[in-house]
Scaffold this motif. Structure first.
Motif, short mmCIF file in Angstrom:
data_model
loop_
_atom_site.label_atom_id
_atom_site.label_comp_id
_atom_site.label_asym_id
_atom_site.label_seq_id
_atom_site.Cartn_x
_atom_site.Cartn_y
_atom_site.Cartn_z
N LEU A 141 0.83 -1.20 0.00
CA LEU A 141 0.00 0.00 0.00
C LEU A 141 0.86 1.25 0.00
CD1 LEU A 141 -2.79 1.47 0.38
CD2 LEU A 141 -2.34 1.32 2.84
N ALA A 142 0.62 2.12 -0.98
CA ALA A 142 1.23 3.45 -0.99
C ALA A 142 0.24 4.39 -0.32
CB ALA A 142 1.51 3.89 -2.42
N THR A 143 0.67 5.00 0.77
CA THR A 143 -0.20 5.95 1.47
C THR A 143 0.00 7.35 0.90
OG1 THR A 143 1.43 6.51 3.16
CG2 THR A 143 0.00 4.60 3.61
N GLY A 144 -0.90 8.25 1.24
CA GLY A 144 -0.69 9.64 0.92
C GLY A 144 0.31 10.22 1.90
N GLY A 145 0.93 11.33 1.54
CA GLY A 145 1.96 11.93 2.38
C GLY A 145 1.48 12.33 3.76
N GLY A 146 0.20 12.66 3.90
CA GLY A 146 -0.32 13.10 5.19
C GLY A 146 -1.01 12.01 5.99
N ALA A 147 -0.96 10.78 5.52
CA ALA A 147 -1.65 9.69 6.22
C ALA A 147 -1.15 9.51 7.65
CB ALA A 147 -1.51 8.39 5.44
N VAL A 148 0.09 9.91 7.91
CA VAL A 148 0.66 9.73 9.25
C VAL A 148 0.23 10.81 10.25
CG1 VAL A 148 2.70 8.49 8.41
CG2 VAL A 148 2.79 10.99 8.69
N LEU A 149 -0.50 11.80 9.79
CA LEU A 149 -0.86 12.91 10.68
C LEU A 149 -1.77 12.48 11.82
CD1 LEU A 149 -1.39 15.74 8.04
CD2 LEU A 149 0.54 15.46 9.62
N ALA A 150 -2.71 11.58 11.57
CA ALA A 150 -3.65 11.15 12.60
C ALA A 150 -3.03 10.04 13.45
CB ALA A 150 -4.94 10.65 11.96
N PRO A 151 -3.06 10.17 14.76
CA PRO A 151 -2.49 9.14 15.63
C PRO A 151 -3.08 7.74 15.36
CG PRO A 151 -3.03 11.09 16.91
CD PRO A 151 -3.58 11.31 15.53
N GLU A 152 -4.39 7.67 15.08
CA GLU A 152 -5.00 6.37 14.82
C GLU A 152 -4.46 5.75 13.53
OE1 GLU A 152 -6.61 9.33 15.06
OE2 GLU A 152 -8.43 9.33 13.85
N ASN A 153 -4.11 6.58 12.56
CA ASN A 153 -3.52 6.05 11.32
C ASN A 153 -2.13 5.48 11.60
OD1 ASN A 153 -5.80 7.07 10.11
ND2 ASN A 153 -4.74 8.55 8.82
N ARG A 154 -1.34 6.19 12.39
CA ARG A 154 -0.01 5.70 12.73
C ARG A 154 -0.11 4.37 13.48
NH1 ARG A 154 0.53 11.14 14.10
NH2 ARG A 154 0.85 10.73 16.33
N GLN A 155 -1.08 4.28 14.36
CA GLN A 155 -1.28 3.04 15.11
C GLN A 155 -1.66 1.89 14.18
OE1 GLN A 155 -4.22 3.46 18.20
NE2 GLN A 155 -3.65 1.52 19.16
N MET A 156 -2.56 2.15 13.23
CA MET A 156 -2.96 1.11 12.27
C MET A 156 -1.76 0.65 11.44
SD MET A 156 -6.59 2.17 10.58
CE MET A 156 -6.89 3.87 11.04
#
Length: 174
Positions: free
Chosen positions: A78-93
């Motif tokens: 999976l290629a994420t978007g550049g800002g996908a890491v902004l949300a803590p829940e996204n980083r956790q996933m």
């Protein structure tokens, strides 16, 4: 050999996550997904339109929902978007559901690779280089926080970068 582990490519816009990701998926014989494309397919609208109508907050909500869905699959690149890491829940996933690869680039490379791109809503400003610099400063610590592997995406040869990355990932996927 078919792998069941997910591989998530993170990094700033312009690092080649989609281009390298497609090649990496070929080398590993895994399906490839691009988070932004999945959002567009599901919503029937381009990312730029979503940003225009719903703002960044609306887009980020869609992004988190789609990321949750995709990261529950097995054996995808999976290629994420550049800002996908902004949300803590996204980083956790990302951290909890697969192997995270941070594709890093220099600011100069990012500016060069994105300078003609009219589809990136956050860069449609007078000084996109300044926007990229600010994003890189804010997001780099978040990319590093979730990354299992950090790889320089400085090469302009995506096939070689993907092949090298596939070889680097072998011990993690066994």
């Amino acid at each position: 050999m078919k792998y069941s582990k997910n591989i998530y490519l993170i990094g700033p816009m312009g690092t080649g996550k989609t281009t390298i990701g497609k090649k990496l998926a070929e080398y590993l014989d895994l399906p490839f997904l691009d988070l932004d494309h999945e959002i567009e397919d599901r919503s029937g609208a381009e990312v730029a339109w979503i940003f225009e109508k719903e703002g960044e907050v609306g887009f980020r909500q869609r992004e988190t929902a789609m990321l949750d869905e995709i990261t529950q699959k097995q054996g995808v690149v999976l290629a994420t978007g550049g800002g996908a890491v902004l949300a803590p829940e996204n980083r956790q996933m990302l951290k909890g559901r697969g192997l995270v690869v941070y594709l890093s680039s220099t600011l100069e490379q990012l500016v060069e690779r994105t300078r003609r791109d009219k589809k990136r809503p956050l860069l449609q400003v007078d000084n996109p280089g300044e926007v990229l610099r600010a994003m890189l400063m804010a997001r780099d610590p978040l990319y590093r926080e979730v990354a299992d592997i950090i790889v320089s995406a400085r090469s302009n040869r995506p096939e070689k970068a993907a092949k090298d990355l596939a070889e680097q990932l072998e011990p993690y996927l066994a």
